[in-house]
Structures are given as C-alpha cells and as structure tokens.
Enzyme design. Structure first.
Site, mmCIF file in Angstrom:
data_model
loop_
_atom_site.group_PDB
_atom_site.id
_atom_site.type_symbol
_atom_site.label_atom_id
_atom_site.label_comp_id
_atom_site.label_asym_id
_atom_site.label_seq_id
_atom_site.Cartn_x
_atom_site.Cartn_y
_atom_site.Cartn_z
ATOM 1 C CG ASP A 1 -2.035 0.969 1.194
ATOM 2 O OD1 ASP A 1 -2.324 1.493 0.104
ATOM 3 O OD2 ASP A 1 -2.640 1.218 2.247
ATOM 4 C CD GLU B 1 -0.295 5.384 -4.267
ATOM 5 O OE1 GLU B 1 -1.178 4.534 -4.461
ATOM 6 O OE2 GLU B 1 0.197 5.604 -3.144
ATOM 7 C CG ASP C 1 -7.900 4.077 0.503
ATOM 8 O OD1 ASP C 1 -7.796 2.839 0.474
ATOM 9 O OD2 ASP C 1 -7.119 4.812 1.112
#
Length: 503
Positions: free
Chosen positions: A225, A228, A299
């Site tokens: 997670d 990015e 999300d």
C-alpha cells in the site's frame, strides 16, 4: 496505476490498433478535446518511445500488448476465494473473533487481512507485541482453520535509530536523497519516514530478503500500500535522486514505476524464500506489473457511484494487462447501507479479486452486522463464488497463456456491435458468463443487452437469443447472470475454504 496504453476500434474505415506509450514521465493524452480530427499524446521529458499493435480485432491487440509487457502467472487457488479485511482489526482477540464469526455464520472465506495496526508503531517488518500475545501461534491457529493471513506492507521506513530496517538502509545508501545528497524525509504512518529506492537492484534484493520475516511467521501473502509513493507532507519533489537500475535519474522519471519496482522486489522475495506461488497485492503499478502482482482500485467510498465505477475500472484494468483486480466490496470510506452491500457483493462475487474492506472510521460492514436478509444474500454469493472456483481458475489459466482479461467489457468480443461500445454496467467473466449486476439504488428490474449467440438465464434456465435487449427481474437477492449456450460450467461442492473438501 499509470498504464499508458489505449486501443482504437473504428467502423469507417474499419481499423483496430493499440498504442503503448512507454514513457514513465508525467504524460498527457488528448482524445479529441482539442480537435475531433486527431488525438495526441506526449510527455514532459524522456524519449518518444511507443509501440503500435495492429490486428483484426481488440482480442489480437490485447494479446500482443501482453506478449510485450508480460502476463499474469497462475495464482494459488485459494487466492480466488473470499477475503475479509478492515482497517481497525487491531488485536489478536479481534482477529480470532472475526475468524470464529465467519465460520459460525457459514461465510466461506480463505483469507483475513492485517492492516497497519498489526505493526509496532507502523514500522515495516515488525509486529505489535502489546496487541498480540503470540502472533506466531495466532497465525498457526488461523491457518489450521483454513485462513491464510495476508499482511499490509508500506514502503515508508520509520526514522528511528536502532530500528534495523532503518539502520541497514541508511548504512548502505538505500533511501532516496535530495539533490544535495541528504536522505529525504517525509511523513507517512510511522511519522518521519524515508523511502527505499527500489530502482536500485541492490535495494530490491534487500527488500526481497526482508520478506522472509513474514514467511517464517506463516503469512501467506503481502498487500503493498501507499506505494505511489504516498506521503502526508506533500508529494515527493520531482528532483529527488532515484536510480533506474545502474543509471541515476530523478523522481520525475521514477514516480510512475515506484510501485512496480516495489512489487517486483516483493515477488522476488517470495519466490526466493517460499515454496508457493507468490500472492502480492498492490495499489500502484505500471505497465507490466501484472507479472508480479494483483491490484485493487484503492480507497473508494460506500456510495452508489463508486459501485457503478467498479465495473468500467476493472474492465479497463483487464484490457491493460492488469487482469487480476478488484474493488473494496462495500466501500472503504463512508458507511455502507444494507442495500448497497447486497448489490456490491454481487459485483464482488464475479470480480477477479474478491475482498470486503473498510476504514476504522466507517461503520462495521461484516456480513453478520447486516440485517438477516442481507446476511443471507452475502452468503448466497460467496457460496456461489466457491462453487464456481473451477471456472475462475480456468479463466486465470487462459489469462496466463493469452493475456485476455478474466473480467472484460463486452466490446472486447463484440466490437462491431454498436450496442456494446459504451456499455459500462455489464461484463463478461471468461468467455461464457455474462454478468449484469444491478448498480442503481432501489432498482428491482434492469435492462440487459444480450450480444449475438444464445444465452441461458443462470437462475431460471430460460433460453434467450442474442442481439436484443430484455428486461430482467432482479429483486435484491438476484444478480442477473447469463450462460452462453453450449457451455460446460464446472462447479465444486460447497466448502468453507479451499482444500476443506478434496476435489
């Protein structure tokens, strides 16, 4: 998920091709906004490298694109089962309770996911000893009951003298630096954090070996997670120093491949230290990441528009090579309603990756907190998923060989049919199941378009000829499903987890 690939299919003149713009800098695509006479794509920097794929149809284009960028490996069968998760399961007692409730309510399930609370102060490759009495015994007990634990891992490494991951990375020069040579610090969940430079082969090798900590505990997969990479004090500056293998470059070039390189390292570690096929999930990826990881869409929220978005999102990922993907069933943020949960599980049931997940600040959305009728609907579709596991497994096998997505828009197979060009609320699962979920609040009927061919209603066995619209009855417990005539649809006996009943 930065995958700069698109497909063009036109009738007059009849033409079909794809373009992959292999440039990792910030890129731009204009599909007719400036002019209806042309489109353009470009980038802020780097080389104008792009591949053109030509063929007779979209199927050929996807096959060629995935031949170039890679295809998903065959997964372990259990990964295609149901996964239960929540940010907020934060103690051994809570995990044991969730496992017991799933079995008590006869909701088949193969995996429970551990979000960030399991870590000691959110430090990667640690375990919170205050909240868990004996994590290794708990994991062994979960596995004995058929659950395969999956743990989240973030790239941000806590700045803390004495913390081994931080100390090793600092000593070896493994973290991203400023142009002046200082290690760059930003805030993530642990507070002040530094960021591994996964573009360096040595860093990937180091990160791969860190996976052994989780493998030795009995963890069955890794959920990556915040890769990015995400940060709380603004984005990482473009001029940070990163590596592209042996070449020195900047974050501007490597941002879009940061998640790709992280999952490449993670996958490599599981191949090295485990004797099972790796199960890696990611939030961020680039073209070709499908060789190492599956994905979820990030999300989302418990709102109808995000359920509606799930179908085109997953179909687009499938066309882009990232076939094994899913959404957070029920929505991550906000509070899900019983009706929305009932409809979302019907989409999740037929999505390649099937996981319910939500945030600790949202209402609980485990199946048993829903009204009894919705609990029954939830169970009905999870059970259907487990019965259809041979079909799903065949779809993963086909994808691993051809690159064709498990979940696909109808236009992939009927591109000359104008009725499917912009159809975003139906999809194909494999070649033989057409799924037409209800994604409108309050709807108990829906218009379904059946393409060319003959189709059986899965529930009633009524036969329909394709090339027409029909009105399908869809009360809250019914997701319209159509099976292509002539299909052999294998079904497993009902089981609570993969391997409970020998097949």
């Amino acid at each position: 998920k930065s995958i700069p690939f698109f497909i063009v299919a036109k009738d007059e003149p009849q033409v079909c091709y794809g373009i992959f713009f292999d440039n990792t800098f910030h890129s731009y695509f204009d599909f007719g906004k400036e002019s209806q006479d042309y489109y353009y794509f470009g980038s802020e920097n780097g080389n104008l490298d792009y591949y053109v794929f030509t063929g007779n149809n979209m199927v050929e284009i996807v096959e060629q694109y995935t031949w170039l960028t890679g295809r998903m490996p065959l997964p372990q069968l259990w990964t295609l089962g149901y996964h239960q998760s929540r940010w907020g399961y934060d103690s051994e007692e809570r995990f044991r309770e969730i496992a017991a409730k799933l079995r008590e309510h006869r909701i088949p399930c193969d995996s429970i996911h551990f979000d960030i609370d399991y870590m000691d102060a959110f430090k990667v490759f640690t375990w919170n000893q205050e909240l868990f009495d004996d994590e290794k015994q708990m994991i062994a007990d979960l596995r004995a009951d058929g659950f395969k634990p999956v743990t989240i891992i973030d790239p941000g490494v806590k700045v803390e003298p004495g913390y081994d991951v931080y100390e090793e990375g600092m000593a070896r020069g493994y973290f991203a630096t400023t142009p002046d040579g200082d290690v760059y610090v930003n805030k993530v969940w642990p507070g002040d954090s530094v960021f591994p430079d996964f573009g360096q082969p040595a860093v990937r090798d180091w990160w791969a070996d860190k996976q052994k900590y989780l493998i030795d505990l009995g963890i069955a997969g890794v959920w990556t997670d915040m890769n990015e990479p995400a940060s709380f004090n603004g984005p990482l500056p473009d001029d940070l120093i990163f590596a592209d293998e042996e070449r020195i470059t900047t974050h501007a070039e490597m941002h879009n491949t940061y998640g790709h390189n992280m999952v490449k390292a993670t996958f490599s570690g599981w191949r090295r230290h485990s004797d099972v096929r790796p199960f890696v999930i990611t939030r961020a990826c680039y073209a070709g990441s499908q060789k190492y990881t599956i994905a979820w869409t990030g999300d989302n929220h418990s709102i109808w528009s995000h359920l509606q978005m799930a179908i085109p999102q997953l179909c687009n990922l499938g066309l882009s090579g990232m076939s094994y993907a899913g959404t957070d069933v029920g929505g991550f943020g906000s509070d899900v309603t019983p009706e929305l949960m009932a409809r979302w599980v019907q989409v999740g049931c037929f999505s390649p990756f099937f996981r319910s997940h939500c945030a600790k600040f949202s209402a609980n959305q485990e199946p048993w907190v829903m009204p009894p009728a919705v609990l029954d609907i939830f169970r009905k579709y999870v059970e259907l998923r487990y019965q259809l596991l041979p079909y799903f497994y065949d779809a993963t096998r086909a994808c691993s060989l051809t690159g064709l997505p498990m979940m696909a828009p109808l236009v992939l197979f009927w591109q000359n049919d104008p009725n499917v060009r912009e159809l975003n609320d139906e999809f194909m699962l494999g070649r033989d199941l057409l799924i037409a979920p209800v994604v409108e609040q309050g709807a108990t009927k829906r218009l379904v378009y059946l393409p060319a061919g003959s189709w059986y209603d899965y529930w009633t066995h009524e036969l329909f000829e394709g090339g027409q619209h029909i009105i399908a009855d869809a009360p809250l417990d019914v997701c319209p499903i159509y099976v292509r005539a002539g299909t052999i649809l294998p079904k497993y006996p009902l089981q609570q987890f993969v391997g409970e009943i020998p097949a």
